[in-house]
Motif scaffolding. Structure first.
Motif, PDB file in Angstrom:
ATOM      1  N   ILE A 119     -25.523 -18.541   0.537  1.00  0.00           N
ATOM      2  CA  ILE A 119     -26.904 -19.031   1.069  1.00  0.00           C
ATOM      3  C   ILE A 119     -27.245 -18.208   2.219  1.00  0.00           C
ATOM      4  N   ALA A 120     -26.567 -18.043   3.085  1.00  0.00           N
ATOM      5  CA  ALA A 120     -26.646 -17.289   4.370  1.00  0.00           C
ATOM      6  C   ALA A 120     -26.892 -15.811   4.036  1.00  0.00           C
ATOM      7  N   MET A 121     -26.259 -15.196   3.148  1.00  0.00           N
ATOM      8  CA  MET A 121     -26.412 -13.852   2.377  1.00  0.00           C
ATOM      9  C   MET A 121     -27.808 -13.805   1.891  1.00  0.00           C
ATOM     10  N   LEU A 122     -28.092 -14.855   1.056  1.00  0.00           N
ATOM     11  CA  LEU A 122     -29.464 -14.713   0.248  1.00  0.00           C
ATOM     12  C   LEU A 122     -30.641 -14.861   1.505  1.00  0.00           C
ATOM     13  N   ALA A 123     -30.307 -15.717   2.515  1.00  0.00           N
ATOM     14  CA  ALA A 123     -31.577 -15.829   3.605  1.00  0.00           C
ATOM     15  C   ALA A 123     -31.587 -14.457   4.215  1.00  0.00           C
ATOM     16  N   ALA A 124     -30.501 -13.797   4.567  1.00  0.00           N
ATOM     17  CA  ALA A 124     -30.505 -12.332   5.267  1.00  0.00           C
ATOM     18  C   ALA A 124     -30.944 -11.576   4.179  1.00  0.00           C
ATOM     19  N   ALA A 125     -30.760 -11.507   3.127  1.00  0.00           N
ATOM     20  CA  ALA A 125     -31.349 -10.593   2.103  1.00  0.00           C
ATOM     21  C   ALA A 125     -32.999 -10.686   1.990  1.00  0.00           C
ATOM     22  N   LEU A 126     -33.272 -11.837   1.884  1.00  0.00           N
ATOM     23  CA  LEU A 126     -34.736 -12.115   2.015  1.00  0.00           C
ATOM     24  C   LEU A 126     -35.598 -11.445   3.124  1.00  0.00           C
ATOM     25  N   PHE A 127     -34.961 -11.713   4.292  1.00  0.00           N
ATOM     26  CA  PHE A 127     -35.388 -11.064   5.289  1.00  0.00           C
ATOM     27  C   PHE A 127     -35.446  -9.562   5.490  1.00  0.00           C
ATOM     28  N   GLY A 128     -34.329  -9.213   4.902  1.00  0.00           N
ATOM     29  CA  GLY A 128     -34.157  -7.629   4.818  1.00  0.00           C
ATOM     30  C   GLY A 128     -35.151  -7.112   3.906  1.00  0.00           C
ATOM     31  N   PHE A 129     -35.503  -7.701   2.855  1.00  0.00           N
ATOM     32  CA  PHE A 129     -36.532  -7.314   1.984  1.00  0.00           C
ATOM     33  C   PHE A 129     -37.712  -7.360   2.566  1.00  0.00           C
ATOM     34  N   LEU A 130     -38.034  -8.093   3.546  1.00  0.00           N
ATOM     35  CA  LEU A 130     -39.219  -8.030   4.346  1.00  0.00           C
ATOM     36  C   LEU A 130     -39.444  -6.848   5.292  1.00  0.00           C
TER      37      LEU A 130
END
Length: 355
Positions: A25-36
């Motif tokens: 879930i932490a990686m998912l959150a980081a990936a979403l921020f990285g997408f932005l």
């Protein structure tokens, strides 16, 4: 290139282990921020499509300040490359080449990278184009074998969010954003070279989404196979996962394949950062040829890769200290560039001459 670059050395580490079973879930959150972040990067690039990061910095902050910040970016790229060179030496020493001195394998990989850079960026991209199907098939085979070997225990992912969102957010920011998702900042050195600028946004965001889902899946596999404690304390968690595969007394001891995949990923990431540092310095100081900067930067990378006395300190410095500084280059400065471009009309030198 984005897919192979982002994979890079990421499977080496148990990222987000502090969040335990919620590390995915932490990686998912980081990936979403990285997408932005990536969306912001390509938006900046579209405002001045013929400029690399050095040119963009000069447009936003002026020639003097832009040049100084540009030098710091070049050093940052070289430092990232150095870390991958050291990773390459340590992994080869731990797995395939136990009796070969690290400096030999590190020198060889640097010479290979130097040759690729000397031949031009198009050669490097053709190499990654050839490697992508190989890596996709190999990782797909390994995931399939892990599945049919009954190694996956989904109960290792429970309970979900046992301690709430705080551990997840603490694991994701800034560490997992900095590595690997924020490292797409290097593509500012690439995008301006593409002949079809209209495809930059679509291709970059699509590739990023694919590799993000893959990395989240890899995180889930490591946790479900090894459990949170073993995954967090393992030197090479995915390698340890693959060593457990035993299918029909035929498919086993596939750790050599994993090591080769890690080598390929490390080579792509290391060479890309090496290339970015060389071309950044060549842009800032055009009085020296690129070949000269190749020798200078390559020598500094090789020498500095021995400053860390052992692999434990190398990993600690990278995953505990360096990731706290990366947001300056990956988030703070690009955000300032975006704000400047948003409120001030930026014209490239080419656009001015055309006018």
């Amino acid at each position: 290139m984005i897919i192979l670059f982002e994979i890079g050395s990421t499977p080496l580490f148990a990222l987000g282990s502090s969040a335990k079973q919620d590390s995915w879930i932490a990686m998912l959150a980081a990936a979403l921020f990285g997408f932005l972040l990536l969306l912001m990067f390509v938006t900046i690039q579209r405002r001045a499509p013929d400029q690399d990061i050095i040119g963009l910095l000069r447009l936003c902050f002026g020639k003097m300040a832009g040049t100084i910040i540009g030098i710091s970016f070049a050093i940052y790229f070289a430092y990232e490359s150095m870390r991958n060179v050291r990773d390459f030496g340590e992994i080869s020493n731990l797995t395939l080449l136990n009796t070969t001195p690290k400096y030999i394998t590190m020198m060889i990989i640097l010479l290979l990278a130097s040759y690729a850079i000397l031949m031009g960026v198009d050669t490097l991209f053709r190499v990654t184009e050839a490697l992508l199907p190989l890596l996709a098939i190999s990782y797909g085979l390994l995931i399939f074998l892990i599945s049919i070997a009954h190694l996956i225990h989904l109960d290792h992912l429970l309970p979900v969010l046992e301690n709430g969102f705080k551990p997840v957010l603490h694991a994701a920011f800034p560490d997992m954003v900095s590595f690997p998702f924020g490292q797409t900042i290097i593509f500012f050195m690439v995008w301006h070279m593409l002949p079809e600028q209209g495809k930059v946004k679509k291709l970059s965001l699509t590739a990023y989404t694919i590799v993000s889902l893959f990395l989240i899946l890899m995180n889930v596999i490591n946790i479900t196979v090894l459990g949170t404690t073993l995954a967090a304390n393992s030197t090479l968690p995915f390698l340890q996962t693959v060593q457990l595969i035993e299918v029909g007394d035929i498919f086993e001891r596939l750790d050599v394949l994993v090591t080769l995949l890690l080598f390929l990923g490390l080579f792509v990431k290391m060479t890309t950062f090496f290339w970015g540092a060389v071309y950044a310095f060549a842009h800032i100081f055009p009085s020296l040829r690129k070949a000269t900067w190749l020798v200078i930067v390559g020598s500094l990378i090789f020498i500095s890769s021995f400053f860390e006395p052992n692999y434990t300190i190398h990993v600690w410095l990278g995953l505990r200290i360096s990731v706290k500084l990366y947001p300056l280059f990956q988030v703070v400065i690009p955000t300032l560039m975006f704000i400047v471009m948003l409120f001030r009309k930026i014209q490239t030198p080419q656009a001015t001459s055309d006018a």
